[in-house]
Scaffold this motif. Structure first.
Motif, PDB file in Angstrom:
ATOM      1  N   VAL A 326       0.847  -1.225   0.006  1.00 48.87           N
ATOM      2  CA  VAL A 326      -0.136  -0.030  -0.091  1.00 48.87           C
ATOM      3  C   VAL A 326       1.058   1.417   0.028  1.00 48.87           C
ATOM      4  O   VAL A 326       1.688   1.271   0.682  1.00 48.87           O
ATOM      5  CB  VAL A 326      -1.032   0.064   1.225  1.00 48.87           C
ATOM      6  N   GLY A 327       0.495   2.245  -1.097  1.00 46.76           N
ATOM      7  CA  GLY A 327       1.480   3.350  -0.922  1.00 46.76           C
ATOM      8  C   GLY A 327       2.712   3.075  -1.894  1.00 46.76           C
ATOM      9  O   GLY A 327       3.041   4.502  -2.206  1.00 46.76           O
ATOM     10  N   GLU A 328       2.727   2.285  -2.619  1.00 44.59           N
ATOM     11  CA  GLU A 328       3.903   1.931  -3.427  1.00 44.59           C
ATOM     12  C   GLU A 328       3.436   2.170  -4.773  1.00 44.59           C
ATOM     13  O   GLU A 328       2.364   1.852  -5.064  1.00 44.59           O
ATOM     14  CB  GLU A 328       4.700   0.777  -3.300  1.00 44.59           C
ATOM     15  N   ALA A 329       4.371   2.480  -5.606  1.00 42.77           N
ATOM     16  CA  ALA A 329       3.959   2.889  -7.119  1.00 42.77           C
ATOM     17  C   ALA A 329       3.786   1.729  -7.959  1.00 42.77           C
ATOM     18  O   ALA A 329       4.567   0.663  -7.796  1.00 42.77           O
ATOM     19  CB  ALA A 329       4.893   3.869  -7.785  1.00 42.77           C
ATOM     20  N   ILE A 330       2.768   1.504  -8.835  1.00 38.01           N
ATOM     21  CA  ILE A 330       2.626   0.689  -9.978  1.00 38.01           C
ATOM     22  C   ILE A 330       3.031   1.341 -11.151  1.00 38.01           C
ATOM     23  O   ILE A 330       2.137   2.241 -11.479  1.00 38.01           O
ATOM     24  CB  ILE A 330       1.340   0.017  -9.989  1.00 38.01           C
ATOM     25  N   THR A 331       3.972   0.714 -11.988  1.00 38.49           N
ATOM     26  CA  THR A 331       4.329   1.509 -13.129  1.00 38.49           C
ATOM     27  C   THR A 331       4.002   0.587 -14.136  1.00 38.49           C
ATOM     28  O   THR A 331       4.348  -0.694 -14.360  1.00 38.49           O
ATOM     29  CB  THR A 331       5.933   1.777 -12.909  1.00 38.49           C
ATOM     30  N   PHE A 417      -4.021  -6.511 -16.629  1.00 36.29           N
ATOM     31  CA  PHE A 417      -3.020  -6.769 -15.441  1.00 36.29           C
ATOM     32  C   PHE A 417      -3.538  -7.154 -14.299  1.00 36.29           C
ATOM     33  O   PHE A 417      -4.283  -6.343 -13.647  1.00 36.29           O
ATOM     34  CB  PHE A 417      -1.889  -5.562 -15.498  1.00 36.29           C
ATOM     35  N   SER A 418      -3.045  -8.073 -13.697  1.00 38.61           N
ATOM     36  CA  SER A 418      -3.206  -8.503 -12.217  1.00 38.61           C
ATOM     37  C   SER A 418      -2.156  -8.039 -11.349  1.00 38.61           C
ATOM     38  O   SER A 418      -0.977  -8.445 -11.385  1.00 38.61           O
ATOM     39  CB  SER A 418      -3.475  -9.898 -12.085  1.00 38.61           C
ATOM     40  N   VAL A 419      -2.586  -7.439 -10.029  1.00 39.78           N
ATOM     41  CA  VAL A 419      -1.741  -6.665  -9.126  1.00 39.78           C
ATOM     42  C   VAL A 419      -2.039  -7.198  -7.798  1.00 39.78           C
ATOM     43  O   VAL A 419      -3.309  -7.088  -7.480  1.00 39.78           O
ATOM     44  CB  VAL A 419      -1.402  -5.155  -9.406  1.00 39.78           C
ATOM     45  N   SER A 420      -1.023  -7.721  -7.033  1.00 41.46           N
ATOM     46  CA  SER A 420      -1.399  -8.004  -5.571  1.00 41.46           C
ATOM     47  C   SER A 420      -0.883  -6.806  -4.742  1.00 41.46           C
ATOM     48  O   SER A 420       0.216  -6.479  -4.880  1.00 41.46           O
ATOM     49  CB  SER A 420      -0.782  -9.407  -5.099  1.00 41.46           C
ATOM     50  N   VAL A 421      -1.744  -6.240  -4.056  1.00 45.24           N
ATOM     51  CA  VAL A 421      -1.375  -5.144  -2.897  1.00 45.24           C
ATOM     52  C   VAL A 421      -1.475  -5.857  -1.670  1.00 45.24           C
ATOM     53  O   VAL A 421      -2.451  -6.179  -0.916  1.00 45.24           O
ATOM     54  CB  VAL A 421      -2.368  -4.041  -3.345  1.00 45.24           C
ATOM     55  N   ALA A 422      -0.135  -5.698  -0.842  1.00 53.31           N
ATOM     56  CA  ALA A 422      -0.043  -6.102   0.437  1.00 53.31           C
ATOM     57  C   ALA A 422      -0.091  -4.801   1.290  1.00 53.31           C
ATOM     58  O   ALA A 422       0.061  -3.743   0.961  1.00 53.31           O
ATOM     59  CB  ALA A 422       1.208  -6.811   0.690  1.00 53.31           C
ATOM     60  N   PRO A 423      -0.665  -4.969   2.599  1.00 54.80           N
ATOM     61  CA  PRO A 423      -0.749  -3.917   3.494  1.00 54.80           C
ATOM     62  C   PRO A 423       0.539  -3.334   3.798  1.00 54.80           C
ATOM     63  O   PRO A 423       1.666  -4.198   3.711  1.00 54.80           O
ATOM     64  CB  PRO A 423      -1.289  -4.606   4.740  1.00 54.80           C
ATOM     65  N   GLN A 429       5.625   4.491   7.640  1.00 54.33           N
ATOM     66  CA  GLN A 429       4.884   5.664   6.924  1.00 54.33           C
ATOM     67  C   GLN A 429       4.779   5.443   5.169  1.00 54.33           C
ATOM     68  O   GLN A 429       6.023   5.175   4.879  1.00 54.33           O
ATOM     69  CB  GLN A 429       5.321   7.028   7.288  1.00 54.33           C
ATOM     70  N   PRO A 430       3.625   5.351   4.457  1.00 54.17           N
ATOM     71  CA  PRO A 430       3.648   5.014   3.249  1.00 54.17           C
ATOM     72  C   PRO A 430       4.223   6.410   2.568  1.00 54.17           C
ATOM     73  O   PRO A 430       4.059   7.383   3.010  1.00 54.17           O
ATOM     74  CB  PRO A 430       2.297   4.570   2.968  1.00 54.17           C
ATOM     75  N   LEU A 431       4.975   6.163   1.373  1.00 54.11           N
ATOM     76  CA  LEU A 431       5.422   6.836   0.637  1.00 54.11           C
ATOM     77  C   LEU A 431       4.172   7.992  -0.170  1.00 54.11           C
ATOM     78  O   LEU A 431       3.076   7.181  -0.381  1.00 54.11           O
ATOM     79  CB  LEU A 431       6.126   6.292  -0.556  1.00 54.11           C
ATOM     80  N   SER A 432       4.231   9.039  -0.118  1.00 51.61           N
ATOM     81  CA  SER A 432       3.269   9.926  -0.815  1.00 51.61           C
ATOM     82  C   SER A 432       4.027  10.366  -2.125  1.00 51.61           C
ATOM     83  O   SER A 432       5.198  10.541  -2.378  1.00 51.61           O
ATOM     84  CB  SER A 432       2.829  11.316  -0.088  1.00 51.61           C
ATOM     85  N   TYR A 433       2.985  10.843  -3.235  1.00 55.66           N
ATOM     86  CA  TYR A 433       3.598  11.046  -4.336  1.00 55.66           C
ATOM     87  C   TYR A 433       3.049  12.419  -4.784  1.00 55.66           C
ATOM     88  O   TYR A 433       1.698  12.951  -4.418  1.00 55.66           O
ATOM     89  CB  TYR A 433       3.016   9.934  -5.620  1.00 55.66           C
ATOM     90  N   SER A 434       3.873  13.174  -5.453  1.00 53.14           N
ATOM     91  CA  SER A 434       3.440  14.617  -5.980  1.00 53.14           C
ATOM     92  C   SER A 434       2.597  14.560  -7.441  1.00 53.14           C
ATOM     93  O   SER A 434       2.434  13.378  -7.922  1.00 53.14           O
ATOM     94  CB  SER A 434       4.585  15.529  -6.572  1.00 53.14           C
TER      95      SER A 434
END
Length: 628
Positions: A326-331, A417-423, A429-434
């Motif tokens: 959670v909070g990480e980028a999917i590119t 696309f299938s993506v698995s999102v882990a907690p 603190q998760p990363l935030s993005y501009s």
């Protein structure tokens, strides 16, 4: 020894002849004189340009300037250019002076120019009148043409041996469809150099330049029984932005022609060692005007989100990571390929993703597609961020275009696309993005408390303090600074070019601020216009161009003549192309895209402020050599 004696005798004889000429031919001598006026073509189309020349031949050393007629129905472009040639053979002076001017047809009809006149020793010598017929673009010439639209109605041997032709790949395109326009030279003379004198301004088109090889090779071609050398010397790809009848104006080019001339003293002395020297003359040629009829795209069946793409395209996508927290980028990288025009169209449309935050894509430069010759490809990087854990399915990205072959709308779609999102780990603190999709890391900063103590500094005399010395030297520094400020003020008041260059930044900032305000008021057209005005006026002020009637072509020509690094020039061109696409493209850009354009313009102005724009030494139009 015999060769050396002959050369010395020839040099002495040349000197004697020159002395006799200077004694027998004073400047006031008046002899025979003839005046000839001509045009390189007697039949042209509206907006086409021709060369009107006056040739004065006389046996006098001094020739007065001629008076040009009034070119009714035409517009004069620039000042006359002159060339001269003088020779002395067997005691006879031969002096020839040529004045040439470029005129542009503005009205339809038949026009007769009055004779050109020369006043010499109280006598008025005049040429014969010249008649030119102006027809609508597309009208046929009196004589037929047997090969590809060549112009057979030439009026002089020089024009028959060298002329330009405009070749249009598709004269009935759809709006947004690529139209390749090439300018070919046909020559029977030796060309040493050539360069563009006046590049057309393509109204109603988005223009994409084409890079040609530095070395131009001539190919043999026979036209009406005459063999020519043919080469493509300038090419562009045009994309109609509006439907209807559109004009492709002519291209004006200057050629340096190589001549072989004999030494007149060889004939005079009947020398067995005759030599020939190479000389050059300058010739100007203009291609013909072309008309295309752009067809509007049909409204029936037009998909939602259509970006105005017309032609043939393909779409593919790949994902960088199938498992994130959670909070990480999917590119996701989406690759769009097509036959030109990738900068004129919008990016592929992402799917509806309520559980993901989708940022504005980062687009790379268009490059040639190695898999499909003649095609180009562009990669778009999309950043998506998940805020909830779970298994996600990201539907494919889509892109719609108008297929000009089948004349139907088509929609391309990539795979899902299938993506698995882990907690996210507890306490992390998760990363935030501009808004641009870049990471913004959050740091914990401890409070640094002030520590107190009982130690007091021992007081020292004032004159021992370093600040006392600094204060004493301030007048020595301040006086020169005041003088410099006053000198700058005087220069700003007396030098308008310098003042414009100094105030260029503040004026552009004001324009970009207007653009930001217009964005807040949801008036995006006004925002784009303000950004374009701010950017173009900034460059005009920095380059010292007049504010009235400035064009983007004039700005680009001036930048190319300055010592500006090539990457910065390309950034300026790319930014202006992005602005033109957003302002005149068939699809209204998104608010985020408009905001990004304004920020990009501000950043580019900041970079240009640090760039020197001094004129190049010996700057001139770029030229390329022609080889057979």
């Amino acid at each position: 020894m015999g060769d050396m004696l002959n050369r010395r005798m020839k040099s002495i004889g040349s000197l004697i002849v020159l002395l006799l000429w200077s004694m027998m031919s004073p400047n006031t001598a008046i002899g025979s004189i003839t005046v000839t006026a001509r045009v390189d073509r007697n039949r042209v189309t509206i907006f086409e340009r021709i060369n009107y020349s006056i040739q004065i031949d006389s046996d006098s050393r001094k020739i007065p300037e001629p008076s040009f007629p009034v070119f009714k129905g035409f517009r004069q472009l620039g000042s006359p250019r002159t060339s001269s040639q003088m020779s002395w053979v067997n005691g006879v002076v031969s002096n020839s002076q040529t004045y040439m001017i470029v005129i542009e047809a503005r009205e339809e009809g038949s026009f007769t120019f009055e004779p050109a006149k020369v006043v010499m020793d109280g006598r008025v010598i005049q040429s014969a009148p010249v008649t030119v017929t102006v027809v609508k673009p597309g009208a046929s010439t009196p004589d037929g043409d047997d090969e590809g639209g060549m112009e057979p109605d030439v009026s002089s041997d020089r024009l028959q041996s060298l002329f330009l032709q405009t070749v249009v790949e598709n004269e009935t395109p759809y709006v947004g469809e690529a139209v390749r326009v090439s300018y070919h030279v046909f020559t029977r003379v030796s060309i040493r150099d050539f360069g563009i004198q006046d590049e057309p301004e393509y109204q109603g088109f988005w223009v994409e330049p084409v890079d040609l090889p530095a070395q131009t090779t001539l190919h043999s071609r026979t036209i009406q029984g005459i063999e020519y050398g043919e080469a493509s010397i300038h090419e562009v790809v045009l994309y109609p932005t509006v439907s209807g009848e559109l004009v492709i104006p002519p291209l004006v080019m200057v050629f340096q022609i190589q001549d072989r001339r004999q030494d007149p003293f060889d004939n005079f002395f009947n020398s067995p060692f005759r030599s020939s020297v190479f000389g050059t003359r300058q010739e100007t040629r203009s291609s013909q005007t072309k008309i295309i009829h752009a067809k509007p795209l049909p409204e029936d069946g037009k998909p939602l989100g259509f970006s105005g793409a017309a032609g043939d395209f393909k779409l593919e996508a790949s994902i960088r990571n199938h498992s994130v927290k959670v909070g990480e980028a999917i590119t996701i990288n989406v690759i769009l390929s097509g036959n030109h025009g990738l900068k004129t169209i919008g990016s592929p449309v992402p799917p509806e993703l309520p559980k993901l935050k989708v940022f504005e894509p980062k687009a790379e430069d268009a490059v040639q597609d190695p898999e499909t010759p003649g095609w180009w490809r562009r990669t778009y990087e999309y950043v998506l961020v998940a805020h909830e854990p779970g298994e996600l399915t990201i539907p494919g990205f889509s892109f719609s275009y108008f297929d000009t072959e089948t004349e139907t709308y088509k929609i391309l779609k990539t795979k899902d696309f299938s993506v698995s999102v882990a907690p996210a780990p507890a306490g992390e603190q998760p990363l935030s993005y501009s808004s641009s999709g870049r990471e913004m890391k959050i740091f914990n900063i401890d409070v640094q408390y002030i520590k107190t103590g009982n130690n007091l500094k021992h007081q020292v005399p004032v004159y021992s303090n370093k600040w006392f010395g600094i204060a004493m030297t301030l007048p020595i520094i301040i006086v020169p600074v005041i003088l410099l400020i006053d000198s700058r003020r005087r220069r700003l008041e007396g030098d308008s070019v310098f003042a414009r260059e100094v105030r260029a930044r503040s004026e552009s900032s004001r324009r970009f601020s207007e653009a930001v305000l217009a964005c807040k008021e949801d008036d995006y057209n006004r925002a784009l216009d303000a950004a374009a005005t701010g950017f173009s006026r900034y460059l005009a002020d920095r380059l010292g161009l007049p504010t009235g009637g400035i064009t983007w072509n004039s700005i680009l020509k001036e930048i190319d003549a300055r010592s500006v690094k090539e990457p910065i020039i390309e950034q300026v061109k790319d930014y202006w192309q992005d602005l033109e696409t957003a302002r005149y493209g068939p699809v209204q850009p998104s608010p985020d895209a408009v905001g990004n354009l304004i920020n990009k313009g501000r950043n580019l102005v900041d970079k240009l402020e640090k760039t020197r724009m001094n004129p190049k030494k010996g700057s001139a139009n770029k030229r390329r050599a022609i080889s057979r």
